[in-house]
Scaffold this motif. Sequence first.
Motif, PDB file in Angstrom:
ATOM      1  N   VAL A  93       0.847  -1.193   0.000  1.00 15.53           N
ATOM      2  CA  VAL A  93       0.000   0.000   0.000  1.00 15.53           C
ATOM      3  C   VAL A  93       0.882   1.244   0.000  1.00 15.53           C
ATOM      4  O   VAL A  93       2.075   1.192   0.321  1.00 15.53           O
ATOM      5  N   GLU A  94       0.267   2.347  -0.356  1.00 13.61           N
ATOM      6  CA  GLU A  94       0.891   3.663  -0.252  1.00 13.61           C
ATOM      7  C   GLU A  94       0.048   4.507   0.692  1.00 13.61           C
ATOM      8  O   GLU A  94      -1.181   4.489   0.614  1.00 13.61           O
ATOM      9  N   VAL A  95       0.697   5.242   1.580  1.00 16.35           N
ATOM     10  CA  VAL A  95       0.001   6.141   2.492  1.00 16.35           C
ATOM     11  C   VAL A  95       0.532   7.551   2.252  1.00 16.35           C
ATOM     12  O   VAL A  95       1.737   7.779   2.297  1.00 16.35           O
ATOM     13  N   PHE A  96      -0.381   8.472   1.983  1.00 13.99           N
ATOM     14  CA  PHE A  96       0.043   9.861   1.782  1.00 13.99           C
ATOM     15  C   PHE A  96      -1.066  10.774   2.283  1.00 13.99           C
ATOM     16  O   PHE A  96      -2.236  10.380   2.367  1.00 13.99           O
ATOM     17  N   PRO A  97      -0.725  12.026   2.635  1.00 13.15           N
ATOM     18  CA  PRO A  97      -1.734  12.932   3.187  1.00 13.15           C
ATOM     19  C   PRO A  97      -2.653  13.480   2.110  1.00 13.15           C
ATOM     20  O   PRO A  97      -2.224  13.754   0.993  1.00 13.15           O
ATOM     21  N   HIS A  98      -3.907  13.634   2.477  1.00 13.12           N
ATOM     22  CA  HIS A  98      -4.855  14.276   1.578  1.00 13.12           C
ATOM     23  C   HIS A  98      -4.372  15.708   1.313  1.00 13.12           C
ATOM     24  O   HIS A  98      -3.953  16.412   2.238  1.00 13.12           O
ATOM     25  N   PRO A  99      -4.409  16.162   0.061  1.00 17.47           N
ATOM     26  CA  PRO A  99      -3.831  17.482  -0.255  1.00 17.47           C
ATOM     27  C   PRO A  99      -4.531  18.645   0.434  1.00 17.47           C
ATOM     28  O   PRO A  99      -3.919  19.703   0.613  1.00 17.47           O
ATOM     29  N   ARG A 100      -5.779  18.493   0.837  1.00 14.81           N
ATOM     30  CA  ARG A 100      -6.497  19.596   1.485  1.00 14.81           C
ATOM     31  C   ARG A 100      -6.570  19.440   2.995  1.00 14.81           C
ATOM     32  O   ARG A 100      -6.329  20.389   3.732  1.00 14.81           O
ATOM     33  N   THR A 101      -6.887  18.217   3.480  1.00 13.92           N
ATOM     34  CA  THR A 101      -7.125  18.012   4.915  1.00 13.92           C
ATOM     35  C   THR A 101      -5.912  17.467   5.652  1.00 13.92           C
ATOM     36  O   THR A 101      -5.826  17.580   6.869  1.00 13.92           O
ATOM     37  N   GLY A 102      -4.985  16.826   4.926  1.00 13.38           N
ATOM     38  CA  GLY A 102      -3.853  16.188   5.582  1.00 13.38           C
ATOM     39  C   GLY A 102      -4.162  14.827   6.165  1.00 13.38           C
ATOM     40  O   GLY A 102      -3.270  14.151   6.698  1.00 13.38           O
ATOM     41  N   VAL A 103      -5.422  14.370   6.105  1.00 14.44           N
ATOM     42  CA  VAL A 103      -5.802  13.060   6.621  1.00 14.44           C
ATOM     43  C   VAL A 103      -5.124  11.970   5.787  1.00 14.44           C
ATOM     44  O   VAL A 103      -5.085  12.056   4.556  1.00 14.44           O
ATOM     45  N   PRO A 104      -4.567  10.939   6.415  1.00  9.97           N
ATOM     46  CA  PRO A 104      -3.896   9.888   5.644  1.00  9.97           C
ATOM     47  C   PRO A 104      -4.841   9.191   4.668  1.00  9.97           C
ATOM     48  O   PRO A 104      -5.982   8.859   5.014  1.00  9.97           O
ATOM     49  N   LEU A 105      -4.369   8.993   3.462  1.00  2.29           N
ATOM     50  CA  LEU A 105      -5.070   8.206   2.458  1.00  2.29           C
ATOM     51  C   LEU A 105      -4.280   6.915   2.251  1.00  2.29           C
ATOM     52  O   LEU A 105      -3.061   6.954   2.097  1.00  2.29           O
ATOM     53  N   VAL A 106      -4.978   5.794   2.270  1.00  4.61           N
ATOM     54  CA  VAL A 106      -4.337   4.487   2.116  1.00  4.61           C
ATOM     55  C   VAL A 106      -4.806   3.897   0.793  1.00  4.61           C
ATOM     56  O   VAL A 106      -5.998   3.643   0.594  1.00  4.61           O
TER      57      VAL A 106
END
Length: 297
Positions: free
Chosen positions: A259-272
Motif C-alpha cells: 500500500v501507499e500512504v500519503f496525506p490528503h492534499p487539502r485536509t492532511g488526513v492519511p489516504l491508504v
Amino acid sequence: MNLKALFSVRRRSLPAPAPTGTPLAEVRGLHVRLGRREVLAGVGLVARAGEVLALVGPNGAGKSTLLAALAADLPPGQGEVRIDGRPAYEWSAPELALRRAVLPQAAALAFPFPVEEVVRMGRAPWAGTPLEDEDGSAVAAAMAATEVTAFAGRPFSALSGGERARVALARVLAQRAPLLLLDEPTAALDLRHQELVLRICRERAAAGDAVVVVLHDLGLAAAHADRVAVLHNGEVAAEGPPAEVFRDGLLSRVYRQPVEVFPHPRTGVPLVIPKRDPPNRTGTDRERPLDQYMTRP
C-alpha cells in the motif's frame, strides 16, 4: 414477559457522567480461544470517554472477538475485562445494558416488527428508571439521526440490507449507553450513509461517550477516529492516532498487500491506497470507438 418487564424486576445502579478521558471499557492481558485457535493473545486496550477508537485489520485478525470481549459478551480465557471502572462480571446483565450498547455485524429478527418498535427495543434497559420518560424523544432522535423516520411503520423484514443496518444502529443509539460498540456498521451502506454513521460516532464522542467501531475502510478510520488499533494475528500490532499508525510498511505487512500512504492534499488526513500496476491496455483497446462496447437494439 415483555422486554420492559425483564429489565424492571431488579434494582440497578445507573451510570454517572464520566469526564473526558475516563476509561469506560478496558481489557488487560486478554486471551480468547475459539475452538483450538487462540484468536486473541495477550491484548490490552482502553476505550475512553470522548473519543472514537477504530479497530482495523485483515479478516480473522480478532477485531469482532475483541469487540465482543469489550462488551463482556465473550468471557476471556485469561486476562481481565473492565467496564465503567469495575470488572465486567460484577455487573448484572441489566446494569451492563445501561452502560454499553452493542451493534453486531448482522441484524436479524424472527418476527416482522415495525421499524419504530425495533428502535424502541433499545430503551428496554431504562424501564422503571427516572429516564424512562425519555423513551419517546430518544427513539425519535435516533431515527432522525439515522434517516429511518420515513419508514417507521414498515416491517423490518421488508427493508433492504442498508436500511436494516441503519435501523439496527438507531436501536443502539436510542439505548443512550455511554459506551458504543459497533461491529462493521458501514459494511452495507452507501457512500452518503457511511459518512453519516461516522459523523454520528463523532457526535457521540463529542457528547462524552466512548465509541469503539470495527472498520474495514481505512479511509473512514483515518478521517473519523481519534485512535486506531491495528490487529494482526490476535495481537495489537500498533495503536495511536491514525496519522502516526498508518504507515506503508506496517499496513503492507499486516494486510499482505503493498500500500501507499500519503496525506490528503487539502485536509492532511492519511489516504491508504493499494499499490497497483498501471493498466495494461493495448493500442487496439485505446483506439476502439466507445460505441463498439455498447449493446445495440
